[in-house]
Design a protein around this motif. Sequence first.
Motif, mmCIF file in Angstrom:
data_model
loop_
_atom_site.group_PDB
_atom_site.id
_atom_site.type_symbol
_atom_site.label_atom_id
_atom_site.label_comp_id
_atom_site.label_asym_id
_atom_site.label_seq_id
_atom_site.Cartn_x
_atom_site.Cartn_y
_atom_site.Cartn_z
ATOM 1 N N VAL A 3 0.849 -1.183 0.000
ATOM 2 C CA VAL A 3 0.000 0.000 0.000
ATOM 3 C C VAL A 3 0.891 1.241 0.000
ATOM 4 C CG1 VAL A 3 -1.680 1.331 1.343
ATOM 5 C CG2 VAL A 3 -1.904 -1.160 1.167
ATOM 6 N N CYS A 4 1.892 1.212 0.861
ATOM 7 C CA CYS A 4 2.820 2.343 0.977
ATOM 8 C C CYS A 4 4.184 1.917 0.443
ATOM 9 C CB CYS A 4 2.916 2.770 2.439
ATOM 10 S SG CYS A 4 4.065 4.126 2.706
ATOM 11 N N CYS A 6 6.754 3.969 -0.183
ATOM 12 C CA CYS A 6 7.840 4.708 0.482
ATOM 13 C C CYS A 6 8.351 3.958 1.705
ATOM 14 C CB CYS A 6 7.362 6.089 0.906
ATOM 15 S SG CYS A 6 6.958 7.171 -0.459
ATOM 16 N N LYS A 7 7.449 3.371 2.458
ATOM 17 C CA LYS A 7 7.817 2.682 3.699
ATOM 18 C C LYS A 7 7.669 1.169 3.593
ATOM 19 C CE LYS A 7 8.842 6.265 6.207
ATOM 20 N NZ LYS A 7 10.136 6.422 6.897
ATOM 21 N N ALA A 8 7.374 0.671 2.396
ATOM 22 C CA ALA A 8 7.230 -0.765 2.164
ATOM 23 C C ALA A 8 6.258 -1.416 3.146
ATOM 24 C CB ALA A 8 8.586 -1.459 2.204
ATOM 25 N N VAL A 9 5.071 -0.833 3.234
ATOM 26 C CA VAL A 9 4.042 -1.352 4.141
ATOM 27 C C VAL A 9 2.946 -2.026 3.314
ATOM 28 C CG1 VAL A 9 2.379 -0.783 5.950
ATOM 29 C CG2 VAL A 9 4.523 0.500 5.782
ATOM 30 N N SER A 10 2.645 -3.274 3.648
ATOM 31 C CA SER A 10 1.627 -4.029 2.912
ATOM 32 C C SER A 10 0.246 -3.868 3.553
ATOM 33 C CB SER A 10 1.999 -5.507 2.897
ATOM 34 O OG SER A 10 1.953 -6.013 4.212
ATOM 35 N N ASP A 11 -0.768 -4.248 2.802
ATOM 36 C CA ASP A 11 -2.127 -4.232 3.363
ATOM 37 C C ASP A 11 -2.219 -5.182 4.549
ATOM 38 O OD1 ASP A 11 -1.812 -6.414 1.623
ATOM 39 O OD2 ASP A 11 -3.935 -6.499 1.140
ATOM 40 N N LYS A 12 -1.480 -6.292 4.462
ATOM 41 C CA LYS A 12 -1.478 -7.262 5.567
ATOM 42 C C LYS A 12 -0.916 -6.635 6.848
ATOM 43 C CE LYS A 12 0.024 -11.993 6.467
ATOM 44 N NZ LYS A 12 0.855 -13.090 5.990
ATOM 45 N N GLU A 27 -2.403 6.690 14.237
ATOM 46 C CA GLU A 27 -1.763 5.517 14.847
ATOM 47 C C GLU A 27 -1.067 4.657 13.801
ATOM 48 O OE1 GLU A 27 -4.399 4.597 18.792
ATOM 49 O OE2 GLU A 27 -5.341 4.221 16.859
ATOM 50 N N LEU A 28 -1.663 4.546 12.618
ATOM 51 C CA LEU A 28 -1.008 3.783 11.540
ATOM 52 C C LEU A 28 0.277 4.479 11.112
ATOM 53 C CD1 LEU A 28 -3.954 2.661 9.209
ATOM 54 C CD2 LEU A 28 -2.731 1.317 10.915
ATOM 55 N N LYS A 29 0.227 5.783 11.040
ATOM 56 C CA LYS A 29 1.404 6.556 10.648
ATOM 57 C C LYS A 29 2.505 6.418 11.699
ATOM 58 C CE LYS A 29 2.694 11.255 9.309
ATOM 59 N NZ LYS A 29 2.210 12.628 9.124
ATOM 60 N N ALA A 30 2.125 6.519 12.963
ATOM 61 C CA ALA A 30 3.108 6.426 14.041
ATOM 62 C C ALA A 30 3.704 5.019 14.127
ATOM 63 C CB ALA A 30 2.457 6.810 15.369
ATOM 64 N N GLY A 31 2.877 4.013 13.912
ATOM 65 C CA GLY A 31 3.344 2.644 14.092
ATOM 66 C C GLY A 31 4.047 2.058 12.884
ATOM 67 N N LEU A 32 3.592 2.436 11.690
ATOM 68 C CA LEU A 32 4.123 1.809 10.472
ATOM 69 C C LEU A 32 4.808 2.794 9.525
ATOM 70 C CD1 LEU A 32 1.012 -0.421 9.658
ATOM 71 C CD2 LEU A 32 3.142 -1.180 10.716
ATOM 72 N N GLY A 33 4.542 4.059 9.705
ATOM 73 C CA GLY A 33 5.122 5.059 8.806
ATOM 74 C C GLY A 33 4.271 5.328 7.581
ATOM 75 N N LYS A 40 0.878 9.488 -0.954
ATOM 76 C CA LYS A 40 0.007 8.892 -1.980
ATOM 77 C C LYS A 40 -0.787 7.696 -1.466
ATOM 78 C CE LYS A 40 2.578 10.249 -6.083
ATOM 79 N NZ LYS A 40 3.542 9.814 -7.099
ATOM 80 N N CYS A 41 -0.328 7.081 -0.397
ATOM 81 C CA CYS A 41 -0.971 5.878 0.122
ATOM 82 C C CYS A 41 -2.095 6.178 1.109
ATOM 83 C CB CYS A 41 0.072 5.022 0.820
ATOM 84 S SG CYS A 41 0.905 5.927 2.153
ATOM 85 N N VAL A 42 -2.246 7.435 1.481
ATOM 86 C CA VAL A 42 -3.180 7.768 2.568
ATOM 87 C C VAL A 42 -4.619 7.346 2.261
ATOM 88 C CG1 VAL A 42 -4.211 9.676 3.865
ATOM 89 C CG2 VAL A 42 -1.751 9.603 3.504
#
Length: 56
Positions: A3-4, A6-12, A27-33, A40-42
């Motif tokens: 999904v993101c 820039c920070k290589a964050v998956s939907d999982k 909280e998602l931003k603080a925890g996962l970036g 663009k992923c917001v």
Amino acid sequence: MYVCLCKAVSDKAIKQHIAKGACTMRELKAGLGVGSQCGKCVCQASAILHNELVKQ
Ligand code: FES
């Protein structure tokens, strides 16, 4: 699926974070970036958040 890029964050990863108690984009931003760089992923992350919260 990422999904993101820039920070290589998956939907999982986002769903797992929500299952552990995250219930806001802040909280998602603080925890996962998610959304902390280009932003663009917001929209997609927010949609996943809402879908998961509806299920709870
Ligand atoms: Fe998530 Fe750029 S894709 S901040």
